[in-house]
Write a protein that holds these residues in place. Sequence first.
Motif, short mmCIF file in Angstrom:
data_model
loop_
_atom_site.label_atom_id
_atom_site.label_comp_id
_atom_site.label_asym_id
_atom_site.label_seq_id
_atom_site.Cartn_x
_atom_site.Cartn_y
_atom_site.Cartn_z
N ILE A 28 107.33 53.27 34.39
CA ILE A 28 106.56 54.51 34.32
C ILE A 28 106.32 54.89 32.86
O ILE A 28 105.19 55.18 32.46
CB ILE A 28 107.32 55.65 35.04
CG1 ILE A 28 107.35 55.39 36.54
CG2 ILE A 28 106.68 57.00 34.75
CD1 ILE A 28 108.28 56.31 37.31
N ILE A 42 103.73 52.66 31.04
CA ILE A 42 102.34 52.82 31.49
C ILE A 42 101.79 54.19 31.10
O ILE A 42 100.67 54.30 30.59
CB ILE A 42 102.25 52.60 33.03
CG1 ILE A 42 102.59 51.13 33.34
CG2 ILE A 42 100.86 52.93 33.54
CD1 ILE A 42 102.61 50.80 34.81
N VAL A 43 102.60 55.23 31.27
CA VAL A 43 102.12 56.57 30.91
C VAL A 43 101.86 56.65 29.41
O VAL A 43 100.89 57.27 28.97
CB VAL A 43 103.12 57.66 31.36
CG1 VAL A 43 102.75 59.01 30.79
CG2 VAL A 43 103.16 57.73 32.88
N ALA A 94 111.24 49.95 48.34
CA ALA A 94 110.18 49.31 47.58
C ALA A 94 109.19 50.34 47.04
O ALA A 94 108.68 50.21 45.92
CB ALA A 94 109.46 48.29 48.44
N GLN A 129 109.68 53.01 45.77
CA GLN A 129 110.13 53.62 44.52
C GLN A 129 110.05 52.67 43.34
O GLN A 129 110.10 53.08 42.19
CB GLN A 129 111.55 54.14 44.68
CG GLN A 129 111.66 55.24 45.67
CD GLN A 129 110.70 56.38 45.39
OE1 GLN A 129 110.74 56.97 44.32
NE2 GLN A 129 109.80 56.67 46.32
N THR A 130 109.96 51.37 43.64
CA THR A 130 109.86 50.44 42.52
C THR A 130 108.41 50.37 42.01
O THR A 130 108.16 49.86 40.94
CB THR A 130 110.33 49.03 42.92
OG1 THR A 130 109.41 48.52 43.90
CG2 THR A 130 111.71 49.07 43.51
N ILE A 131 107.48 50.89 42.82
CA ILE A 131 106.10 51.00 42.32
C ILE A 131 106.08 52.16 41.34
O ILE A 131 106.50 53.25 41.67
CB ILE A 131 105.13 51.31 43.47
CG1 ILE A 131 105.22 50.25 44.55
CG2 ILE A 131 103.70 51.44 42.96
CD1 ILE A 131 104.46 50.61 45.81
N PRO A 132 105.61 51.93 40.13
CA PRO A 132 105.60 53.04 39.18
C PRO A 132 104.52 54.06 39.54
O PRO A 132 103.53 54.19 38.87
CB PRO A 132 105.32 52.35 37.85
CG PRO A 132 104.68 51.06 38.21
CD PRO A 132 105.14 50.68 39.57
N LEU A 148 104.38 57.17 39.47
CA LEU A 148 104.12 58.23 38.51
C LEU A 148 103.04 57.79 37.53
O LEU A 148 102.22 58.58 37.08
CB LEU A 148 105.42 58.54 37.76
CG LEU A 148 105.51 59.88 37.09
CD1 LEU A 148 105.19 60.98 38.06
CD2 LEU A 148 106.90 60.06 36.53
N ALA A 149 103.05 56.49 37.24
CA ALA A 149 102.11 55.99 36.26
C ALA A 149 100.68 56.00 36.78
O ALA A 149 99.73 56.08 36.01
CB ALA A 149 102.50 54.56 35.86
N ILE A 150 100.54 55.91 38.11
CA ILE A 150 99.18 55.91 38.63
C ILE A 150 98.80 57.27 39.19
O ILE A 150 97.74 57.44 39.77
CB ILE A 150 98.99 54.81 39.71
CG1 ILE A 150 100.01 54.98 40.82
CG2 ILE A 150 99.10 53.42 39.10
CD1 ILE A 150 99.78 54.01 41.95
#
Lengths: 254, 289, 258
Positions: free
Chosen positions: A189, A192-193, B130, B132-135, B137-139
Amino acid sequence: MKALRNLFAPALLGVAILVIWEAACRAIPIPQVLLPAPSVIGARIATEIPLLAYDFLKTVIQAVIPGWIIGCAAGLVVALLCDRFDFLKRGLLPLGNFFSVLPLVGVAPIMVMWFGTGVAPNIAVVVIMTFFPMLVNALAGLQASSHLERDLMRSYNASWMQALTSLRLPAAMPFIFNALKINSTLAMIGAIVAEFFGTRIAGMGFRMQTGFGSMSLDLVWAEIAVAAVVGSLFYALLVLAERAVTFWHPSYRV
Amino acid sequence: MKTERGQAIPVLVICLILVVVWYLACIPMNAVVAEAKIAAAGGGFAATLTESWNHARPVIPAPHQIAADLWATVFTIAPWAKKSLLYHCWVTLSSTLVGFILGTLLGIGLAILIVHSKLLSKALMPWIIASQTIPILAIAPMIIVVLGAMGFTGLLPKALISTYLCFFPVTIGMVKGLMSPDVIHRDLMHTYNASAAETLWKLRLPASVPYLFTSLKIAIAIALTGAIVGELPTGAVAGIGARLLIGSYNGLTMMIWSALVAGSVMAASLVWLVGYAERKTLARMGVRA
Amino acid sequence: MAAAVIEARDLSLTFQTADSPVYALSKVNLTVNDGDFVSFIGPSGCGKTTLLRVIADLEQATSGSITVNGLSPHDARLARSYGYVFQAPGLFPWRTVEKNVGLPLEIMGIGDAAERVKRNLDLVNLGGFEKKFPWQLSGGMQQRVSIARALAFDPRLLLMDEPFGALDEIVRDKLNQQLLELWERTAKTVVFVTHSIPEAVFLSTKIVVMSPRPGRIIDVIETNLPRDRTLDFREAPEFLKLAHRVREGLKAGHSYED
């Protein structure tokens, strides 16, 4: 064999979700720019492998991994210092607890301002985000040994170092792995952020942002898919390592 | 945040050291931007200090500058005005709370399903982990834009990001909590021929309360982070995240730092509030903290 | 025949709590000689475990004097004079049985670890379990491993704090028999805390009866029983007489009235 059977139910659910998604995209006219069908995303991934690999290199290899290692190592070292010097522990534990609940991704613009345009601000954001979870968890872990076990060490007249290596560090391992796992997600995170703020010209966050700008949603989703797979693999590797190291823990015993 | 005896002095000492280090760091870090002004003021030690601690657009603002900016944006402007920091705090806080409540309900619901169905537990748990392992927040900013284009605007899209982040710790904690009653307690309910609903209501839920609060403290902090990141997409006009982004694009250092401090104060207060509710609830339930 | 291993004179220990001071030990006088098997018996709160912890330098007395091997408990601990067996096995789950027994040898830098580990595991009848992890063994076996660990560096003095308290009576009887044989063979000095009258009478050469509020010694019984006794001995008249005397002592201390 048992492992395969355990995979069956979740795999079925996953396939079902993909099928429903694909069917929905074909049945209802959802605009392609908003939610592309899985088949479209798959096709884009196949054609963009070099670009995706390059972004993976820029974001994961150059920022996530180094930042994660530095942040976790620093957190562990400070936790050990706290363990050695009680004054430091009493002072840093409340502060660590305080900092670990803060929205630390917010430091990204400041890091970009300080460290300029390279990969450095991204690493810095990852370090800051991963430091506190490791500090707090490792400190809790170092205190996890029982009174009885510490009395035993005392009866041997063990030095701080001996008690650390033979008792407190092994006992802390489940906590340390917990932090490593939390941090694997946080590191992705953070990296990427940080790219949203920076002026980098490659990387997963950068590509998602520009993909949006040019309305090529399939590319954005391709990056999301890569991020998801990388994140899951990262996590899975840590779980395997955890099982190997903390095989003795009640949750893993066979 | 609970403070134990004997912590106050070490905490104060370390904070003091941090402030001193901060002021000292201002001197070399602001040297580049403050160079001209220091020279104009005639150079020397005093000029170096005053200029590097009071530059209008510093690389790193001194603590008193942040305090002054906070004072100006919080107390000298009406809270409903768009320049007021309180207004932006409220924008972020409202979507945080909505997302937190939705996420908690979703998390508890999922946990109850998982505890009662072996098949669901097997099918859902790997995906929940799984997820939660996807970021995510980043998307988050993209999701906001997608939802916006589909007609969902305002508070709800941001709240959904928070919901997504919140439900995970609550589900995991509640599954643990609902499974926590001893075998003898479950056997006791069995001898009463209690239904699954009665066992849930009279045994599993009360037993899970301590686990729930532990999860809620993590959830509220992460809900706030979700709301802030959800405000990052270009064109966002209000909220702590928007202040960070606008400050970053326009080089308004003070705006970034004030937003960061405001976000931190909110995070700490929210976690403290959940902790307060935890202590009160557990005390009423007779659990010794 | 020998100098005192443990010598306590007017030993007192008071814990300061929020409401009122707790007199854990009050004016305790005790001599333990080389080769003795001494039991401390009494109800909870009588200070028997506290007394053992003072001997081990895990607690400090507030007044009076105590020596262990002629040294202060602190110096005796630094000289690694005793092995301590706790109420729970306290084995490290990440170490195998042999690594657990070898732990004190690693810490104290003692050589020939392999030979010592083997000898002491044989002594507690656990040869062949070297590679197992503690959580793969029964409770009784785990406690035997912890005894082997306490013996590994060959201390002259063995301090045991209710080591069999958590085990069922059948296992406990067996371990009592084994402990007695082990004491015979090694000629160690043992200080043993228990709340079981048969256990204390069966094992000891000297029984120290204690009573709470304040924690104090109310009777010291020298048993002079034959050394090669078996479990059957517990039906012999001398055994019953001794058990009766211990029970009377405990009653006199009003130990069970509340």
